[in-house]
Write a protein that holds these residues in place. Structure first.
Motif, PDB file in Angstrom:
ATOM      1  N   PHE A 193       0.844  -1.194   0.000  1.00  0.00           N
ATOM      2  CA  PHE A 193       0.000   0.000   0.000  1.00  0.00           C
ATOM      3  C   PHE A 193       0.885   1.253   0.000  1.00  0.00           C
ATOM      4  O   PHE A 193       1.975   1.264   0.563  1.00  0.00           O
ATOM      5  CB  PHE A 193      -0.923  -0.007   1.216  1.00  0.00           C
ATOM      6  N   PHE A 194       0.373   2.300  -0.625  1.00  0.00           N
ATOM      7  CA  PHE A 194       1.148   3.520  -0.831  1.00  0.00           C
ATOM      8  C   PHE A 194       0.359   4.706  -0.297  1.00  0.00           C
ATOM      9  O   PHE A 194      -0.866   4.774  -0.444  1.00  0.00           O
ATOM     10  CB  PHE A 194       1.446   3.701  -2.324  1.00  0.00           C
ATOM     11  N   TRP A 195       1.069   5.666   0.298  1.00  0.00           N
ATOM     12  CA  TRP A 195       0.384   6.823   0.870  1.00  0.00           C
ATOM     13  C   TRP A 195       1.237   8.083   0.742  1.00  0.00           C
ATOM     14  O   TRP A 195       2.459   8.027   0.591  1.00  0.00           O
ATOM     15  CB  TRP A 195       0.043   6.558   2.345  1.00  0.00           C
ATOM     16  N   ARG A 196       0.564   9.222   0.796  1.00  0.00           N
ATOM     17  CA  ARG A 196       1.251  10.508   0.780  1.00  0.00           C
ATOM     18  C   ARG A 196       0.355  11.533   1.462  1.00  0.00           C
ATOM     19  O   ARG A 196      -0.832  11.320   1.640  1.00  0.00           O
ATOM     20  CB  ARG A 196       1.590  10.945  -0.650  1.00  0.00           C
ATOM     21  N   VAL A 197       0.946  12.640   1.855  1.00  0.00           N
ATOM     22  CA  VAL A 197       0.202  13.702   2.525  1.00  0.00           C
ATOM     23  C   VAL A 197       0.500  15.046   1.856  1.00  0.00           C
ATOM     24  O   VAL A 197       1.548  15.238   1.229  1.00  0.00           O
ATOM     25  CB  VAL A 197       0.542  13.791   4.026  1.00  0.00           C
ATOM     26  N   THR A 198      -0.459  15.948   2.008  1.00  0.00           N
ATOM     27  CA  THR A 198      -0.304  17.316   1.515  1.00  0.00           C
ATOM     28  C   THR A 198      -0.626  18.276   2.655  1.00  0.00           C
ATOM     29  O   THR A 198      -1.701  18.186   3.251  1.00  0.00           O
ATOM     30  CB  THR A 198      -1.262  17.591   0.344  1.00  0.00           C
ATOM     31  N   GLY A 199       0.310  19.161   2.972  1.00  0.00           N
ATOM     32  CA  GLY A 199       0.053  20.148   4.001  1.00  0.00           C
ATOM     33  C   GLY A 199      -0.914  21.219   3.516  1.00  0.00           C
ATOM     34  O   GLY A 199      -0.932  21.570   2.331  1.00  0.00           O
ATOM     35  N   MET A 200      -1.726  21.725   4.444  1.00  0.00           N
ATOM     36  CA  MET A 200      -2.683  22.780   4.111  1.00  0.00           C
ATOM     37  C   MET A 200      -2.712  23.803   5.243  1.00  0.00           C
ATOM     38  O   MET A 200      -2.553  23.455   6.419  1.00  0.00           O
ATOM     39  CB  MET A 200      -4.088  22.211   3.905  1.00  0.00           C
ATOM     40  N   ASN A 201      -2.898  25.070   4.852  1.00  0.00           N
ATOM     41  CA  ASN A 201      -3.160  26.106   5.840  1.00  0.00           C
ATOM     42  C   ASN A 201      -4.072  27.165   5.204  1.00  0.00           C
ATOM     43  O   ASN A 201      -4.667  26.911   4.145  1.00  0.00           O
ATOM     44  CB  ASN A 201      -1.853  26.718   6.375  1.00  0.00           C
ATOM     45  N   ASN A 202      -4.179  28.334   5.825  1.00  0.00           N
ATOM     46  CA  ASN A 202      -5.107  29.349   5.312  1.00  0.00           C
ATOM     47  C   ASN A 202      -4.738  29.837   3.917  1.00  0.00           C
ATOM     48  O   ASN A 202      -5.574  30.431   3.214  1.00  0.00           O
ATOM     49  CB  ASN A 202      -5.164  30.540   6.272  1.00  0.00           C
ATOM     50  N   CYS A 203      -3.496  29.619   3.523  1.00  0.00           N
ATOM     51  CA  CYS A 203      -3.069  30.043   2.187  1.00  0.00           C
ATOM     52  C   CYS A 203      -3.364  28.992   1.119  1.00  0.00           C
ATOM     53  O   CYS A 203      -3.122  29.236  -0.066  1.00  0.00           O
ATOM     54  CB  CYS A 203      -1.567  30.351   2.196  1.00  0.00           C
ATOM     55  N   GLY A 204      -3.849  27.791   1.551  1.00  0.00           N
ATOM     56  CA  GLY A 204      -4.147  26.751   0.585  1.00  0.00           C
ATOM     57  C   GLY A 204      -3.245  25.550   0.746  1.00  0.00           C
ATOM     58  O   GLY A 204      -2.447  25.473   1.694  1.00  0.00           O
ATOM     59  N   PRO A 205      -3.312  24.606  -0.183  1.00  0.00           N
ATOM     60  CA  PRO A 205      -2.495  23.384  -0.085  1.00  0.00           C
ATOM     61  C   PRO A 205      -1.031  23.652  -0.406  1.00  0.00           C
ATOM     62  O   PRO A 205      -0.696  24.545  -1.196  1.00  0.00           O
ATOM     63  CB  PRO A 205      -3.119  22.461  -1.136  1.00  0.00           C
TER      64      PRO A 205
END
Length: 253
Positions: free
Chosen positions: A24-36
């Protein structure tokens, strides 16, 4: 994509049940008030079945008894409830060879113990550290009208002080065969109110009769333990009983 979520913590537990032996493969994307932000590099993991050693390791079996040699070191202490301990070698049902241990689901109140020899559990560095045993459960259940419970039942306990004190193995440590339900409170069983196994041949809704149970022993890694298979019955009806065979403890080198 089989799972996705937006979280505000640094951990996440998936709700999907993953197949054994899958990659299985996974990844993440950071987000804040300015967007991804930038998508992370892809990471991966591979699942294994409970009790199996992961890739790159091999089993280190520290205890294995198929009960064909007379089961040296096993003891059956007297029933403190006074009705008699029926644990004994039997050739009625077994997983391998000719013999297994068997306790009768008695029609009288009983508290029956089967105690293993001392076992040196592998160290934490050899995770996963597991116990496996085959068992056939035919003990009087109390399953019906939305109730999952047992009139009579069996459970597993562990001692780290050579039998002076005992602790029941929690349901969360049973990796393949969770307890069927609590021994019905207010009956005459000495383990009334405790979770137990009680799959019943006469009750199709009570659970799986024959299975190999895999137990996580990680909390006992590096210690010397004894196992106690315990059957509690009330003073009413009983059915066949509980069979145990092919007891094994291992880590992974």
């Amino acid at each position: 994509i089989i799972e996705s979520a937006t979280v505000e913590t640094n951990s996440y537990t998936i709700s999907t049940i993953l197949q054994s032996g899958g990659s299985f493969f996974w990844r993440v994307t950071g987000m804040n008030n300015c967007g991804p932000g930038t998508v992370s590099a892809v990471s991966s993991f591979t699942t294994v079945a409970p009790g199996q050693c992961p890739a790159g390791t091999s089993p280190n079996v520290v205890y294995n008894d198929n009960l064909e040699g007379g089961a040296p070191g096993w003891t059956m202490p007297a029933d403190p409830f006074g009705s008699g301990n029926t644990w004994a070698l039997s050739n009625a049902r077994q997983n391998s060879g000719q013999f297994s241990f068997f306790a009768v689901d008695s029609t009288t109140s009983s508290d029956q113990y089967l105690v293993s020899p001392s076992i040196n559990v592998p160290p934490l560095s050899q995770q996963p550290v597991t116990l496996s045993f085959w068992n056939f459960q035919n003990m009087e259940s109390n399953t019906g009208a939305g109730v999952d419970a047992c009139w009579d039942g069996g459970l597993l306990e562990v001692s780290t002080d050579n039998g002076a004190t005992w602790t029941q193995v929690a349901d969360g440590n049973l990796l393949t065969d969770p307890y069927n339900g609590d021994i019905t409170i207010n009956n005459a069983s000495p383990i009334s109110g405790q979770p137990a196994w009680c799959a019943d041949m006469g009750n199709a809704n009570s659970g799986t009769l024959e299975t190999t149970s895999i137990v996580d022993l990680g909390q006992y890694a590096g210690q010397s333990i004894r196992l106690r298979f315990r059957v509690g019955t009330d003073g009413s009806a009983g059915v066949e009983g509980w069979y145990i065979d092919d007891v094994q403890v291992q880590g992974c080198n």
